[in-house]
Design an enzyme around this catalytic site. Sequence first.
Site, PDB file in Angstrom:
ATOM      1  N   SER A  60       0.833  -1.209   0.000  1.00 59.80           N
ATOM      2  CA  SER A  60       0.000   0.000   0.000  1.00 59.80           C
ATOM      3  C   SER A  60       0.862   1.251   0.000  1.00 59.80           C
ATOM      4  CB  SER A  60      -0.897   0.020   1.237  1.00 59.80           C
ATOM      5  OG  SER A  60      -1.678  -1.145   1.312  1.00 59.80           O
ATOM      6  N   LEU A 105      -9.887   4.500   8.642  1.00 57.15           N
ATOM      7  CA  LEU A 105      -9.980   5.118   7.311  1.00 57.15           C
ATOM      8  C   LEU A 105     -11.090   6.158   7.229  1.00 57.15           C
ATOM      9  CD1 LEU A 105      -9.178   1.964   5.176  1.00 57.15           C
ATOM     10  CD2 LEU A 105      -7.763   3.994   5.474  1.00 57.15           C
ATOM     11  N   ARG A 117     -32.202  19.940  28.163  1.00 53.55           N
ATOM     12  CA  ARG A 117     -33.168  20.696  27.370  1.00 53.55           C
ATOM     13  C   ARG A 117     -34.023  21.606  28.256  1.00 53.55           C
ATOM     14  NH1 ARG A 117     -38.591  20.098  25.975  1.00 53.55           N
ATOM     15  NH2 ARG A 117     -39.123  21.035  23.975  1.00 53.55           N
ATOM     16  N   HIS A 134      -2.338   3.308   7.040  1.00 49.60           N
ATOM     17  CA  HIS A 134      -1.594   2.042   6.971  1.00 49.60           C
ATOM     18  C   HIS A 134      -0.400   2.145   6.023  1.00 49.60           C
ATOM     19  CE1 HIS A 134      -4.694   1.979   3.877  1.00 49.60           C
ATOM     20  NE2 HIS A 134      -4.022   1.076   3.214  1.00 49.60           N
ATOM     21  N   ASN A 174      -5.216   2.361  -6.234  1.00 45.41           N
ATOM     22  CA  ASN A 174      -4.522   1.109  -6.615  1.00 45.41           C
ATOM     23  C   ASN A 174      -5.512  -0.043  -6.777  1.00 45.41           C
ATOM     24  OD1 ASN A 174      -5.053   0.063  -4.043  1.00 45.41           O
ATOM     25  ND2 ASN A 174      -3.058   0.682  -3.233  1.00 45.41           N
ATOM     26  N   GLU A 180     -22.008  15.102  11.598  1.00 44.84           N
ATOM     27  CA  GLU A 180     -21.323  15.118  12.890  1.00 44.84           C
ATOM     28  C   GLU A 180     -19.884  14.618  12.785  1.00 44.84           C
ATOM     29  OE1 GLU A 180     -24.297  13.731  12.289  1.00 44.84           O
ATOM     30  OE2 GLU A 180     -25.681  15.084  13.326  1.00 44.84           O
TER      31      GLU A 180
END
Lengths: 611, 611
Positions: free
Chosen positions: B32, B117, B463, B69, B177, B356
């Site tokens: 990688s 990732l 609240r 990685h 790749n 978020e």
Amino acid sequence: MADSDFRRELAQQLRVDSIRCSAKAGSGHPTSSMSAADLLAVLLDGHLRLDYQAPDDPRNDHLIFSKGHASPLYYSVLKAAGAITDEELLTFRRLDSRLEGHPTPRIPPTDVATGSLGQGLPIGVGIALAGSKLDRLPYRVWVLCGDSEMAEGSIWEAFEHAAHAGLDNLIAIVDVNRLGQTRETMTGWHLERYAERARAFGWHAITVDGHDVDAIEEAYQGAEATTGKPTVVLAKTRKGRGVKAVEDLPGKHGKPLDDPEAAIAELGGVRNLTVRVTRPEVRAKPYAFAVTGAELPTWALGEQVATRQAYGDALLAVGEQRGEVVALDGEVSNSTHSDLFAKQLPDRYFEMFIAEQQMIAAAVGLQVRDWVPYASTFAAFLSRAYDFVRMAAISRADLRLVGSHAGVSIGEDGPSQMALEDMAALRAVHGSTVLHPSDANQTAQLVAQMADRKGISYLRTLRGKTVVRTPSTEDVHIGGSRVLRSSDADEVALLACGITVGEAEAAADLLASQGTTARVIDCYSIKPLDEDTVRAAARDTGLLVTVEDHWPEGGLGDAVLAAVSDLARPPRVHKLAVRIMPTSGTPAELLAAAEIDAPAIAKAVGSLLGR
Amino acid sequence: MADSDFRRELAQQLRVDSIRCSAKAGSGHPTSSMSAADLLAVLLDGHLRLDYQAPDDPRNDHLIFSKGHASPLYYSVLKAAGAITDEELLTFRRLDSRLEGHPTPRIPPTDVATGSLGQGLPIGVGIALAGSKLDRLPYRVWVLCGDSEMAEGSIWEAFEHAAHAGLDNLIAIVDVNRLGQTRETMTGWHLERYAERARAFGWHAITVDGHDVDAIEEAYQGAEATTGKPTVVLAKTRKGRGVKAVEDLPGKHGKPLDDPEAAIAELGGVRNLTVRVTRPEVRAKPYAFAVTGAELPTWALGEQVATRQAYGDALLAVGEQRGEVVALDGEVSNSTHSDLFAKQLPDRYFEMFIAEQQMIAAAVGLQVRDWVPYASTFAAFLSRAYDFVRMAAISRADLRLVGSHAGVSIGEDGPSQMALEDMAALRAVHGSTVLHPSDANQTAQLVAQMADRKGISYLRTLRGKTVVRTPSTEDVHIGGSRVLRSSDADEVALLACGITVGEAEAAADLLASQGTTARVIDCYSIKPLDEDTVRAAARDTGLLVTVEDHWPEGGLGDAVLAAVSDLARPPRVHKLAVRIMPTSGTPAELLAAAEIDAPAIAKAVGSLLGR
């Protein structure tokens, strides 16, 4: 036959009823409902195929309100379809009502809870996968999305997967009313921008005036005629449509109208139309997979096997025993070992690639149709989908989650790959089950039992090999534990799970050589915990030491504390857990650095006993 | 001057060094790394402007490996840039090394940890926002992405935000790749499909042969020349490029090469080139916002104020005191009340819309450049970004998270909007702080103190309104608590936080009327807990009852248990918490249904005391 006037009247009724129930409740989202009323009127009258009197009919279409805050519209649809009375509609948001602030499965035929944006569409992908790949029935999945939620990444995970899987049974309807809670969305009324994105992701995209029932009819026909790819209908609408006091105005989100009576009058008053929603016609039953049968795998005592490997072997066996079992993975199947299932039972395996939110959502969707999903990835990456797991509990979903590579014991890959919060997160899910076996035979038994477990069950597996200590014939069960050694002379009980069981056992040997007798308990079931065994250890020894490859918060230690804290005479409990930020290193180095290996355990016990 | 031959040699060196350090470590991701070597060689030699000898220089460009990685490549880059020696390179993945399995800030100039990732690009958006809107410096942010992570929704949140904000200082390089861990990605080598998506989201997209250094040069020049929008360079590459035994072959992910010596020979042997990375030239300093100064708001005893309102008021004051304070919100600012800051200090407010993950990532990116972010949304929806919070801790990020609408006490909106797992999740973050004030004056003090707090601090707000009980002059501090009533005769101590403080106080009144004397402690700081006060209560009474609007797992109750469990004589501890799935209803109805209101507390105490 489509009657445009009827549809327009029906849409006005949906608006009026949305206003009425929100006004009665004193809260709710009528304006977000009013923008989508025409879209739902046309859907109900001629497109949706759903027998509201037989909500469990497997042939039914599915309708998901991904914009769950449009619940007033959803419940008004139920009234128009004859599924609830006007009287029940007006119980909206009351304690005694099935009509909660956001939809939940408490009111049929609602499949899942919504209200956290961006979840309905990926769940719809899961139901559509079930229809296309498993049930093999022609039902459609219709998902009403808001435009604000198009900013959620999970929506684009769904777009990519649905196109990749060719789901032409999935139709998303986006209510582009351009106004979020406080301001205009990033994309506003630029429908073509949404369409370009959808097309770039492989969808058929149709833009339409969302208040023109004839144009909507044409759009739905176009969606239904599309093959090989999903369709998104992008509808330009106006929030609060039909009532001048709120239409397309900021500051009108999430509150009842100030003058509901005037608004209802402006919309032409209360109506009580009932629409005959089309029932599914096809005669077919859901497809059932033939099974070959298999025995659960077993291993000989003393073998060295990773529990993740045992998971893979056991999952395959369970899949060969039961045709309703399916598996999903986040493109790490050769690490979690769901690859064994994938290779042998490819028709029931779903590769979800690196999209954990979509993976969990798909699992939720599959179980809507009574399939039994096991979803796996690195345990650390399940945290990516925590909101989906939280919502799945509100959906009353039965899910099996499997996380591999738990804790510092994974070694060299470093902390980004180490799950150290997973037990805390999964324990804090209503009705959940949390399991962490220490060897292969335990793992196989637990994997099999998870198939019938209600709610969200979680199995934590290890990267490295552990020795098989549990005889394959021994009773292993959810809520159980395993006492490795015990005597009347025990001065302390060591409670461990997973990788630390071996460390605890070695620590007990060390302690024995120093004249201290320790009980050792393998707590492979963290939630529910084997409270009887733990409480007996507390009474017998007065001193419990928990050892876990997890942060100190929320894992085994806290589970043990909760089990013994209201004894008449609670024991001392000392938690050994990972209290430093780990780095790379060998598994043994990292267990030592975290002070959860055998020498550290023995030292802590010595200190606690004042030796 | 660009020298193509030098760049090709440099790329080969990066490949060789990636192979060498992985081989030495016995693990890692050389293939990688090899696919992206040419992309990095050209970047280092002429495009990146980063003084590796002065990693804290605010004018530096930023380089993030979103595909963490590929750490062998990253560390090989550091060697080529002269930031580390060859000797240190070969310590990769060892316990004593700064070069962990995936990059972390332990090795400068690394800004953040990657390895989960889909996070590097959204964090890059945050740094680019800092450069463009706050620092107002011309540094660029370069992010190397893998193609597998393009399936993560968070990547598309980043695409949308970066374009919306016009971030032409952000350049993403995607190493296409085509091969993931187990198989080809969904999009394979179809670069044009990625380009269409990027363009539809508003980016400039360039496709390129990722092994042609001259083509890469042209692409980077095109990226640098682009104004008004971010650029993505989509590079077609081959995994394991340059070594026949692994190049573009499946099954070669995440492991050292079988024959590293042969591979190194095939690549032309070991080199020790050093590249002179360009240093930033501009003389400007980061922009500093002028401040007007302000007093923290205070409220009179007995006033009724929601703690979310107090958060908004206090945040504004802190912002007016300190120019480095910035705020982000997930399009609910009029609910969390960050809207007060947004209106008064719009240059330091970031509307992140309903995304978020991108919100938390942006906050991480902003603090990389020493800004002090407060990020708010409904507490329930922080769960959407849990993996980002987990990784932020590994990044050693200083973040302030604020979650409103905690617990069943929100009432009618129902469980999808109720945070009931947030304290468990946030406690299980290394080095975190968890705060849950019960009134406005507490809130203001804690909001101010969070600005200087290291690590990830979390404030949970309510609240509904609560009565102001804490005098504005009283000491309120992280790690503190507040004893509402105490006497030598206390038979039980009630420990509460947030909405349940009032219930505990009312319960103590009820109990007093029945002849039972109860201590009441407001544990506004859950982590760190005021252990002295809690342990004193344990010693004095022997019976603690915790009351929280949260699931039983991982919240206040477990924090209290951990504080007293290793006392020589631990107290009995009984946890009152939400043990049923809540529905809609009024706040009072739901507190009663969950058995955490005053009558339920009094009843539980009576039962525990055998009365």
